[in-house]
Design a protein around this motif. Structure first.
Motif, PDB file in Angstrom:
ATOM      1  N   ILE A 150       0.840  -1.204   0.000  1.00  0.00           N
ATOM      2  CA  ILE A 150       0.000   0.000   0.000  1.00  0.00           C
ATOM      3  C   ILE A 150       0.870   1.247   0.000  1.00  0.00           C
ATOM      4  O   ILE A 150       0.630   2.188  -0.759  1.00  0.00           O
ATOM      5  N   ALA A 151       1.904   1.261   0.826  1.00  0.00           N
ATOM      6  CA  ALA A 151       2.815   2.411   0.863  1.00  0.00           C
ATOM      7  C   ALA A 151       3.514   2.600  -0.471  1.00  0.00           C
ATOM      8  O   ALA A 151       3.676   3.734  -0.956  1.00  0.00           O
ATOM      9  N   ALA A 154       0.972   4.075  -3.015  1.00  0.00           N
ATOM     10  CA  ALA A 154       0.676   5.487  -2.720  1.00  0.00           C
ATOM     11  C   ALA A 154       1.830   6.380  -3.153  1.00  0.00           C
ATOM     12  O   ALA A 154       1.620   7.477  -3.678  1.00  0.00           O
ATOM     13  N   PRO A 198      -7.093  -1.540   1.467  1.00  0.00           N
ATOM     14  CA  PRO A 198      -6.515  -0.537   2.369  1.00  0.00           C
ATOM     15  C   PRO A 198      -7.593   0.130   3.226  1.00  0.00           C
ATOM     16  O   PRO A 198      -8.784   0.067   2.928  1.00  0.00           O
ATOM     17  N   PHE A 200      -8.784   3.321   3.518  1.00  0.00           N
ATOM     18  CA  PHE A 200      -8.819   4.656   2.942  1.00  0.00           C
ATOM     19  C   PHE A 200      -9.446   5.622   3.944  1.00  0.00           C
ATOM     20  O   PHE A 200     -10.303   5.239   4.750  1.00  0.00           O
ATOM     21  N   ILE A 233      -5.128  10.665  -4.846  1.00  0.00           N
ATOM     22  CA  ILE A 233      -4.240  10.054  -3.862  1.00  0.00           C
ATOM     23  C   ILE A 233      -3.447  11.146  -3.154  1.00  0.00           C
ATOM     24  O   ILE A 233      -2.768  11.957  -3.793  1.00  0.00           O
ATOM     25  N   TYR A 236       0.174   7.857   2.126  1.00  0.00           N
ATOM     26  CA  TYR A 236      -0.062   6.752   3.058  1.00  0.00           C
ATOM     27  C   TYR A 236       0.617   7.075   4.381  1.00  0.00           C
ATOM     28  O   TYR A 236       1.791   7.413   4.416  1.00  0.00           O
ATOM     29  N   PHE A 243      -4.613   5.224   4.400  1.00  0.00           N
ATOM     30  CA  PHE A 243      -4.331   5.657   3.035  1.00  0.00           C
ATOM     31  C   PHE A 243      -5.223   6.885   2.777  1.00  0.00           C
ATOM     32  O   PHE A 243      -6.398   6.755   2.506  1.00  0.00           O
TER      33      PHE A 243
END
Length: 253
Positions: A150-151, A154, A198, A200, A233, A236, A243
């Motif tokens: 996820i990181a 992002a 994630p 969010f 976006i 993160y 996120f």
């Protein structure tokens, strides 16, 4: 930050977790070798104090670093000495010979006409979706909301726009405000059993103009609402595994 327990030295830090997710956050850090020391529960989020033993730096490492520096200095001295022998290099081509060669090449007609640039009909998609981006599709199916994937996503797509079906999993007042909220958003339909993808979050937004509703706007929105999201976006937040997104369009589904 460091601490001592007998002969063991510890490094400690404080991380944040969304209310209700303290156990999952603690498990994530425990898998990385951290030990939960204490939990300070707040209205919106909790602060977890964690620690782990400081790694001991062997003295042999410092000796190796010194040896590397010495070798690098020796290499630089040799390279500088070799540059001093450039006087034996072949002389460069004279300006007159270069001009003659250029004129000869220019005077020869080209037998093949230059090709026209081939137009391309492909264009980058306006929004990142699970249909046009396999990386995002895999992200929405994750079972670990603290996954390093996820990181990485992002960071690689910061400023881009994502579009997906999701739901509101939690809705808390932002810093005690009466009309500003922090929305926790999950992928797919709302479920009390599972929450893939994630975590969010829309942070510090109201439920009307900030969500940029399209189509029929509902009378109310809250936990369990299944919606379609288009969002930019932001970043993160590794300390809380959130996120962060900025709303672009929201529609009821």
């Amino acid at each position: 930050m460091g601490a001592e327990d007998g002969d063991v030295k510890y490094q400690t830090q404080t991380v944040k977790a969304v209310r209700g997710m303290e156990t999952r956050t603690a498990a994530k850090w425990r898998a990385q070798g951290w030990e939960l020391v204490s939990t300070n529960t707040g209205k919106i989020s909790s602060e977890l104090t964690i620690r782990r033993p400081k790694p001991k730096t062997p003295w042999i490492l410092y000796g190796a670093l010194v040896a590397i520096v010495v070798v690098l200095i020796a290499v630089l001295i040799i390279m500088n000495a070799l540059r001093g022998d450039d006087s034996t290099a072949e002389p460069a081509e004279t300006p007159s010979s270069t001009a003659t060669a250029t004129a000869t090449i220019d005077a020869t007609p080209s037998e093949t006409p230059p090709s026209e640039p081939t137009p391309t009909n492909s264009a980058a998609p306006a929004f990142i979706t699970s249909e046009n981006n396999p990386e995002f599709a895999a992200l929405l199916a994750l079972t670990d909301y603290c996954s390093p994937d996820i990181a990485a996503f992002a960071s690689a797509h910061a400023g881009g726009t994502v579009e997906f079906n999701g739901h509101i999993g939690a809705m808390n007042s932002h810093d005690g405000a009466s009309t500003r909220y922090d929305f926790l958003i999950g992928a797919g339909d709302f479920s009390e059993i599972s929450a893939p993808g994630p975590s969010f979050q829309y942070r510090d937004v109201n439920a009307t103009s900030d969500l940029h509703w399209t189509g029929a706007q509902p009378d109310s929105v809250g936990v369990g609402s299944n919606l379609h999201f288009v969002a930019t976006i932001d970043h993160y937040e590794e300390s809380s595994c959130l996120f962060l997104l900025d709303p672009v369009q929201t529609s009821w589904r």
